[in-house]
Write an enzyme that holds these catalytic residues in place. Sequence first.
Site, PDB file in Angstrom:
ATOM      1  N   LYS A   1       7.630   5.151   2.626  1.00 34.73           N
ATOM      2  CA  LYS A   1       8.260   3.892   3.052  1.00 34.73           C
ATOM      3  C   LYS A   1       8.893   3.189   1.857  1.00 34.73           C
ATOM      4  O   LYS A   1       9.902   2.512   2.014  1.00 34.73           O
ATOM      5  CB  LYS A   1       7.244   3.032   3.789  1.00 34.73           C
ATOM      6  CG  LYS A   1       6.701   3.802   5.002  1.00 34.73           C
ATOM      7  CD  LYS A   1       6.032   2.970   6.012  1.00 34.73           C
ATOM      8  CE  LYS A   1       5.481   3.833   7.132  1.00 34.73           C
ATOM      9  NZ  LYS A   1       4.395   4.751   6.725  1.00 34.73           N
TER      10      LYS A   1
ATOM     11  N   ASP B   1       1.561  -1.370   4.800  1.00 33.01           N
ATOM     12  CA  ASP B   1       1.214  -0.150   5.556  1.00 33.01           C
ATOM     13  C   ASP B   1      -0.266   0.103   5.252  1.00 33.01           C
ATOM     14  O   ASP B   1      -0.610   0.865   4.353  1.00 33.01           O
ATOM     15  CB  ASP B   1       2.108   0.998   5.043  1.00 33.01           C
ATOM     16  CG  ASP B   1       2.069   2.215   5.929  1.00 33.01           C
ATOM     17  OD1 ASP B   1       1.559   2.126   7.052  1.00 33.01           O
ATOM     18  OD2 ASP B   1       2.553   3.275   5.481  1.00 33.01           O
TER      19      ASP B   1
ATOM     20  N   CYS C   1      -1.155   3.536  11.281  1.00 35.32           N
ATOM     21  CA  CYS C   1      -0.943   4.719  12.127  1.00 35.32           C
ATOM     22  C   CYS C   1      -2.184   4.876  13.013  1.00 35.32           C
ATOM     23  O   CYS C   1      -2.921   5.848  12.896  1.00 35.32           O
ATOM     24  CB  CYS C   1      -0.651   5.966  11.298  1.00 35.32           C
ATOM     25  SG  CYS C   1      -1.841   6.310  10.013  1.00 35.32           S
TER      26      CYS C   1
ATOM     27  N   ALA D   1       1.497   4.506  -1.813  1.00 33.03           N
ATOM     28  CA  ALA D   1       1.514   5.969  -1.984  1.00 33.03           C
ATOM     29  C   ALA D   1       1.373   6.680  -0.638  1.00 33.03           C
ATOM     30  O   ALA D   1       0.689   6.161   0.243  1.00 33.03           O
ATOM     31  CB  ALA D   1       0.382   6.384  -2.919  1.00 33.03           C
ATOM     32  N   PRO D   2       1.999   7.837  -0.463  1.00 34.53           N
ATOM     33  CA  PRO D   2       2.795   8.599  -1.432  1.00 34.53           C
ATOM     34  C   PRO D   2       4.261   8.161  -1.543  1.00 34.53           C
ATOM     35  O   PRO D   2       5.028   8.802  -2.246  1.00 34.53           O
ATOM     36  CB  PRO D   2       2.695  10.029  -0.888  1.00 34.53           C
ATOM     37  CG  PRO D   2       2.551   9.856   0.592  1.00 34.53           C
ATOM     38  CD  PRO D   2       1.751   8.585   0.785  1.00 34.53           C
TER      39      PRO D   2
ATOM     40  N   CYS E   1       0.896  -1.169   0.000  1.00 33.74           N
ATOM     41  CA  CYS E   1       0.000   0.000   0.000  1.00 33.74           C
ATOM     42  C   CYS E   1       0.927   1.210   0.000  1.00 33.74           C
ATOM     43  O   CYS E   1       1.246   1.755   1.047  1.00 33.74           O
ATOM     44  CB  CYS E   1      -0.872  -0.002   1.242  1.00 33.74           C
ATOM     45  SG  CYS E   1      -2.100  -1.312   1.243  1.00 33.74           S
TER      46      CYS E   1
HETATM   47  C1  LIG Z   1      -1.331   4.392   4.907  1.00 34.25           C
HETATM   48  S1  LIG Z   1      -1.255   4.827   3.260  1.00 34.25           S
HETATM   49  C2  LIG Z   1       0.348   4.296   2.807  1.00 34.25           C
HETATM   50  C3  LIG Z   1       1.443   5.297   3.096  1.00 34.25           C
HETATM   51  C4  LIG Z   1       2.759   4.885   2.451  1.00 34.25           C
HETATM   52  N1  LIG Z   1       3.143   3.533   2.806  1.00 34.25           N
HETATM   53  C5  LIG Z   1       3.901   5.845   2.799  1.00 34.25           C
HETATM   54  O1  LIG Z   1       4.669   5.551   3.732  1.00 34.25           O
HETATM   55  O2  LIG Z   1       4.019   6.870   2.141  1.00 34.25           O
HETATM   56  C6  LIG Z   1      -2.214   3.570   2.527  1.00 34.25           C
HETATM   57  C7  LIG Z   1      -2.236   3.608   1.002  1.00 34.25           C
HETATM   58  O3  LIG Z   1      -2.773   2.364   0.538  1.00 34.25           O
HETATM   59  C8  LIG Z   1      -3.662   2.594  -0.524  1.00 34.25           C
HETATM   60  N2  LIG Z   1      -4.573   1.432  -0.511  1.00 34.25           N
HETATM   61  C9  LIG Z   1      -5.645   1.240   0.282  1.00 34.25           C
HETATM   62  N3  LIG Z   1      -6.197   0.048   0.047  1.00 34.25           N
HETATM   63  C10 LIG Z   1      -5.450  -0.550  -0.917  1.00 34.25           C
HETATM   64  C11 LIG Z   1      -5.526  -1.793  -1.599  1.00 34.25           C
HETATM   65  N4  LIG Z   1      -6.496  -2.673  -1.329  1.00 34.25           N
HETATM   66  N5  LIG Z   1      -4.599  -2.067  -2.537  1.00 34.25           N
HETATM   67  C12 LIG Z   1      -3.621  -1.167  -2.818  1.00 34.25           C
HETATM   68  N6  LIG Z   1      -3.511   0.034  -2.230  1.00 34.25           N
HETATM   69  C13 LIG Z   1      -4.410   0.341  -1.279  1.00 34.25           C
HETATM   70  C14 LIG Z   1      -4.302   3.920  -0.197  1.00 34.25           C
HETATM   71  O4  LIG Z   1      -4.837   4.529  -1.349  1.00 34.25           O
HETATM   72  C15 LIG Z   1      -3.130   4.686   0.404  1.00 34.25           C
HETATM   73  O5  LIG Z   1      -2.441   5.404  -0.580  1.00 34.25           O
END
Ligand SMILES: C[S@@+](CC[C@H](N)C(=O)[O-])C[C@H]1O[C@@H](n2cnc3c(N)ncnc32)[C@H](O)[C@@H]1O
Length: 431
Positions: free
Chosen positions: A256, A317, A370, A252-253, A250
């Site tokens: 990590k 994440d 988080c 974006a942005p 997961c």
């Molecule tokens: C908590 S944020 C991640 C932050 C990122 N790891 C960082 O450190 O910059 C969760 C991300 O997962 C994406 N997301 C949510 N559900 C998802 C899924 N089923 N498959 C892929 N991406 C997903 C969201 O759109 C969001 O951008």
Amino acid sequence: MPTPARHAVARALHGVFGAGHRVAEHWDVGLSHADAIFAQALLGACLRRWGRLQAYVKPKLKEPSRSLPLGSQVALAMGLAQLAWMDGVAAHAAVNESVELMCEPSLGFAPHQGLVNAILRRAAEKGPVLKADLDRLPAALDRTAFVDRVLQAALAPHQVHQGQPSSVEIEALWTKLQAPPRPAFRVLRGAAPAELEGDSELPGCWKLQEGAPFPGEWLRSGAGMVQDRSSQALMAFAWEGRPVDVLDACAAPGGKTTALGLRFPEARITAVEREPKRAERLEQNLAGRGVQAQVVVAEVADFLAHSSGSFDLIFLDAPCSGSGTLQKHPEMPWIGGHIDLGRLGELQRDLLRAAIPKLAPGGLLIYAVCSWLPEEGEYHRAWVRTAHPELVPAKVWPAGWGVEPGPTSCFRPHPLSWDGEGFQASAWTRP
Ligand SMILES: C[S@@+](CC[C@H](N)C(=O)[O-])C[C@H]1O[C@@H](n2cnc3c(N)ncnc32)[C@H](O)[C@@H]1O
């Protein structure tokens, strides 16, 4: 005409209290640097003190039991916050511009222009007494049921025998979370700018020096990035593995993904993101930072179901309530009650279900949120223990960053002594 900064703050407050939305990431885009600083301070003051600001107004109304239209609540909160807490704002500007907001069809409530004018003029005449009056109102007015639940959850695992946290600890944590956070940074290229100082406890983490200006230019140059201290600590997991295939599930942005790319430059990194717009930003961020990764726009469970390989390192994440980000997102207390925790918990469990079978022998899986709420962390950990006894908890974080003494497989620093967002993370290996 109210200034663009006040307009932006009013729009953000309407989004939170009218539609139950989070404040959008780029809500202040288009404002000049000075306007953005003013707008951020004003929005923060209104959100952190919304309960007190509304309570101050009530006894001044003819019918205190009737609630005001949102446009009037917003204009009054903005006017009072500027008069009480914003140094350098002229009282006449705070009053007049709030009254003018009342004439904006989508933001104000024109029939209450006179009322707003009268209340703010009287408040302005009080001078410094206004601030004292507002500060004297009970702090609990700014604490919602959601906040109470989060504070309990944040402290409970750190109590001996998981007892109830004391009211003193709860108050102390709430006071801590009500102060604007101090931003933390990661240097990606070259030396750190003079505005930053190294974090003595966390090598590689840099913090803005007290009172220093935000290093916007340096960030725009791609030489560094903002990354919360907890995220940086999380990514400092101790693991000797040399992964060939890494999955950021997961992504974006990309904070990590960047840390993974810098730490494992030889690995093939796949960064999956469901939202196309966020994936675009992820790609731009990684390119600007010189991090090599294949960005895939997909639901990660679908992607994994159709991929034949396995991964030596999986970082998950997961999307979550964000209950650990109360300090950075002061709108959370007011919208947290609408979050569907049951649905989020199922989604997180589905992501774990999809990821676990793809963990290669000898591989490491890290799940992070988080959030301090047990249903987003602790409960999943208990489920992994029973549903996947083949996975072994991996003690990848040092003593003091978990709940139990000694190195830990569960990242969960004490919220009162730890400087950073509230995170829960768990690590497992497949022997
Ligand atoms: C908590 S944020 C991640 C932050 C990122 N790891 C960082 O450190 O910059 C969760 C991300 O997962 C994406 N997301 C949510 N559900 C998802 C899924 N089923 N498959 C892929 N991406 C997903 C969201 O759109 C969001 O951008």
